[in-house]
Scaffold this active site. Sequence first.
Site, PDB file in Angstrom:
ATOM      1  N   LYS A 190       0.826  -1.247  -0.042  1.00  0.00           N
ATOM      2  CA  LYS A 190       0.254  -0.048   0.042  1.00  0.00           C
ATOM      3  C   LYS A 190       0.954   1.273  -0.160  1.00  0.00           C
ATOM      4  O   LYS A 190       1.413   1.713   0.997  1.00  0.00           O
ATOM      5  CB  LYS A 190      -0.801   0.057   1.303  1.00  0.00           C
ATOM      6  CG  LYS A 190      -2.014   0.617   1.117  1.00  0.00           C
ATOM      7  CD  LYS A 190      -2.030   2.204   1.051  1.00  0.00           C
ATOM      8  CE  LYS A 190      -1.926   3.204   2.142  1.00  0.00           C
ATOM      9  NZ  LYS A 190      -1.914   4.619   1.693  1.00  0.00           N
ATOM     10  N   GLU A 219       9.043   2.014  11.039  1.00  0.00           N
ATOM     11  CA  GLU A 219      10.233   2.791  10.814  1.00  0.00           C
ATOM     12  C   GLU A 219       9.788   4.152  10.854  1.00  0.00           C
ATOM     13  O   GLU A 219       8.733   4.684   9.896  1.00  0.00           O
ATOM     14  CB  GLU A 219      10.920   2.684   9.314  1.00  0.00           C
ATOM     15  CG  GLU A 219      11.626   1.589   9.244  1.00  0.00           C
ATOM     16  CD  GLU A 219      12.916   1.440  10.002  1.00  0.00           C
ATOM     17  OE1 GLU A 219      13.521   2.414  10.314  1.00  0.00           O
ATOM     18  OE2 GLU A 219      13.381   0.063   9.930  1.00  0.00           O
ATOM     19  N   CYS A 267      13.683  11.114   6.967  1.00  0.00           N
ATOM     20  CA  CYS A 267      13.227  10.718   8.422  1.00  0.00           C
ATOM     21  C   CYS A 267      14.723  10.942   9.109  1.00  0.00           C
ATOM     22  O   CYS A 267      14.716  11.103  10.279  1.00  0.00           O
ATOM     23  CB  CYS A 267      12.843   9.254   8.392  1.00  0.00           C
ATOM     24  SG  CYS A 267      13.816   8.147   7.464  1.00  0.00           S
ATOM     25  N   GLU A 308       9.679  16.487  15.212  1.00  0.00           N
ATOM     26  CA  GLU A 308      10.222  16.380  13.960  1.00  0.00           C
ATOM     27  C   GLU A 308       9.304  17.458  13.150  1.00  0.00           C
ATOM     28  O   GLU A 308       8.096  17.702  13.304  1.00  0.00           O
ATOM     29  CB  GLU A 308       9.840  14.941  13.244  1.00  0.00           C
ATOM     30  CG  GLU A 308      10.036  14.754  12.001  1.00  0.00           C
ATOM     31  CD  GLU A 308       9.688  13.436  11.414  1.00  0.00           C
ATOM     32  OE1 GLU A 308       8.614  13.046  11.653  1.00  0.00           O
ATOM     33  OE2 GLU A 308      10.648  12.715  11.014  1.00  0.00           O
TER      34      GLU A 308
HETATM   35  P1  NAD Z   1       1.855   8.691   7.377  1.00  0.00           P
HETATM   36  O1  NAD Z   1       2.122   7.958   8.730  1.00  0.00           O
HETATM   37  O2  NAD Z   1       0.958   9.897   7.354  1.00  0.00           O
HETATM   38  O3  NAD Z   1       1.552   7.865   6.284  1.00  0.00           O
HETATM   39  C1  NAD Z   1       2.183   6.661   6.021  1.00  0.00           C
HETATM   40  C2  NAD Z   1       1.630   5.716   5.359  1.00  0.00           C
HETATM   41  O4  NAD Z   1       0.564   4.937   6.120  1.00  0.00           O
HETATM   42  C3  NAD Z   1       0.900   6.310   4.046  1.00  0.00           C
HETATM   43  O5  NAD Z   1       0.732   5.370   2.936  1.00  0.00           O
HETATM   44  C4  NAD Z   1      -0.703   6.424   4.519  1.00  0.00           C
HETATM   45  O6  NAD Z   1      -1.523   6.300   3.651  1.00  0.00           O
HETATM   46  C5  NAD Z   1      -0.760   4.961   5.412  1.00  0.00           C
HETATM   47  N1  NAD Z   1      -1.554   5.227   6.587  1.00  0.00           N
HETATM   48  C6  NAD Z   1      -2.290   6.530   7.010  1.00  0.00           C
HETATM   49  N2  NAD Z   1      -3.062   6.065   8.185  1.00  0.00           N
HETATM   50  C7  NAD Z   1      -3.121   4.703   8.151  1.00  0.00           C
HETATM   51  C8  NAD Z   1      -3.654   3.905   9.139  1.00  0.00           C
HETATM   52  N3  NAD Z   1      -4.392   4.068  10.080  1.00  0.00           N
HETATM   53  N4  NAD Z   1      -3.242   2.399   9.069  1.00  0.00           N
HETATM   54  C9  NAD Z   1      -2.337   2.035   8.003  1.00  0.00           C
HETATM   55  N5  NAD Z   1      -1.709   2.733   7.182  1.00  0.00           N
HETATM   56  C10 NAD Z   1      -2.017   4.255   7.216  1.00  0.00           C
HETATM   57  O7  NAD Z   1       3.312   9.285   7.055  1.00  0.00           O
HETATM   58  P2  NAD Z   1       3.593  10.434   5.775  1.00  0.00           P
HETATM   59  O8  NAD Z   1       3.126  11.862   5.840  1.00  0.00           O
HETATM   60  O9  NAD Z   1       3.200   9.614   4.388  1.00  0.00           O
HETATM   61  O10 NAD Z   1       5.104  10.312   5.868  1.00  0.00           O
HETATM   62  C11 NAD Z   1       5.911  11.033   6.508  1.00  0.00           C
HETATM   63  C12 NAD Z   1       6.440  10.430   8.002  1.00  0.00           C
HETATM   64  O11 NAD Z   1       7.073   9.151   7.714  1.00  0.00           O
HETATM   65  C13 NAD Z   1       7.298  11.516   8.658  1.00  0.00           C
HETATM   66  O12 NAD Z   1       6.879  11.414  10.002  1.00  0.00           O
HETATM   67  C14 NAD Z   1       8.740  10.590   8.420  1.00  0.00           C
HETATM   68  O13 NAD Z   1       9.686  10.798   9.691  1.00  0.00           O
HETATM   69  C15 NAD Z   1       8.135   8.987   8.612  1.00  0.00           C
HETATM   70  N6  NAD Z   1       9.253   8.579   7.661  1.00  0.00           N
HETATM   71  C16 NAD Z   1      10.059   7.679   8.423  1.00  0.00           C
HETATM   72  C17 NAD Z   1      11.137   6.859   7.944  1.00  0.00           C
HETATM   73  C18 NAD Z   1      12.015   5.905   8.677  1.00  0.00           C
HETATM   74  O14 NAD Z   1      12.501   5.095   7.957  1.00  0.00           O
HETATM   75  N7  NAD Z   1      12.148   5.788   9.920  1.00  0.00           N
HETATM   76  C19 NAD Z   1      11.162   7.007   6.523  1.00  0.00           C
HETATM   77  C20 NAD Z   1      10.350   7.943   5.955  1.00  0.00           C
HETATM   78  C21 NAD Z   1       9.611   8.657   6.286  1.00  0.00           C
END
Ligand code: NAD
Length: 465
Positions: free
Chosen positions: A166, A241, A275, A372
């Site tokens: 997804k 992550e 991240c 963050e």
């Molecule tokens: P997000 O948490 O909003 O979404 C991530 C993914 O989860 C998307 O595909 C989203 O549609 C899905 N999602 C949303 N709600 C969900 C739920 N209830 N159940 C399952 N899936 C769900 O994050 P984002 O805004 O897309 O990305 C940015 C964030 O990701 C930042 O906080 C960043 O730090 C983090 N990030 C972490 C890493 C790492 O390796 N640690 C890498 C990249 C990004």
Amino acid sequence: MRRDDVLIGGSWRPVSSTTDVVNPADGSVVGTTALATRHDVDAAVAAAGSALPAWSELTPGERAAHLDRLVEVLEGDAERLVDLTVAEVGAPITTVRRWHVHAALDVLRSAADHARLLAHERRGSAVLLRRATGVAALVTPWNYPLFQLATKLGPALAAGCTVVHKPSELTPLSAYAVAEAALVAGLPAGVLNLVPGTGADVGAPLVAHPGVGVVSFTGSTEVGRQVAGAAVTNLARVSLELGGKSSSIVTDDVDLEHAVRATVESCMLNSGQTCSALTRLLVPADRLDDAVRIAGAHADAMAVGDPTDPDTELGPLVSAAQLERVDALVAAAVARGAHVATRRTETPAVGHYRRPVVLSGLAPDDPASCEEIFGPVLVVHGTRDDDHAVSVANATRYGLSGAVWCDDDDRAFAIAARLQTGQVLVNDAEFSVESPFGGWKHSGFGRELGPEALHEFTELTTVQF
Ligand code: NAD
């Protein structure tokens, strides 16, 4: 790329609802994506479950050969992957080529190598079998869509899991390209299933699905907490992550200019939407003024603009919402008394652009210093000594990455070894796809990359003789 379909069991199936994919650099529509439903999730998990026995019973070498073919097909399509990623993320083409596309291919190659090394381990009179956990749910965010997919897909397939992916609804195009490549590469039907859609309609039912054995999630800490809760309900294995707020510690003996400039570049990579970005710069108090001046000048010199221009260093942020969020966090920090070391503010008239900003004069426990921001914002602090620098670095709820700049390796190691974080880069060391990567504390748990990544997708069976 205009898509209205999901990939389930090796066939593309149209769905009734779609949404536009918008280029953050100019607002143009660069594609459409399917918005799948929980019924598609059910079908995708069922297809992955049907494909699991045959896939997991292949030898690791046979699975590695499949990964090799996938890499070959993706390599042949690398420039289209670059264009799609630039268009959907808005990241500069030079960053995309290296850190999104080629890094993703490196991760897949490395996963194939680790598959070839998968072997049962003899321990005394026992044999430890490492076996595929089951169907893997892979949920990825928008900031490095291709790379983050590779860090999950490579080890999951190498370990013998079948997959339901997804992607973020903001950046699904590169995921479609990978799914297309999987078919061209001859990956058996049902081994990779793709269900684009929203977090609520697809992500949530997928991670809570009883047919899923392991969930691998990258995204925000807040959503990660919900994902962990849902996975635990089924006692599915889960790795997270999540966010980060990583410190770059500069000691008193090192070339300040070099360390500060490198930290600014790490912080601003992908417009700060990384991240593991080094978003806090900790320098000895008597070097603070110089560090702030160098950081401000370097950030002001960075080229912000058209992501298709190879000289651009920062493209737009991914969306209007992300830009508003970052602007509001910076304005709030300034209202609390932050000093702004950067002078330039002008941006292109169209697109979600923001110039990088360097802040100082904040308490280390200020929200701008601890939380963050996920935008091009560096916060600089003065520290008394190494102990103080370590305690400031550890005083956030995150623990994903970090850096130490120091001329003495023993001293650098002593600092690194006290940081509560998953990775520390010393001096000019670069991120490596061979080294395990992941978080402590609210940055999550589990590791991606390296042979450790395969462990997230396997279970051990001990056969005792
Ligand atoms: P997000 O948490 O909003 O979404 C991530 C993914 O989860 C998307 O595909 C989203 O549609 C899905 N999602 C949303 N709600 C969900 C739920 N209830 N159940 C399952 N899936 C769900 O994050 P984002 O805004 O897309 O990305 C940015 C964030 O990701 C930042 O906080 C960043 O730090 C983090 N990030 C972490 C890493 C790492 O390796 N640690 C890498 C990249 C990004």
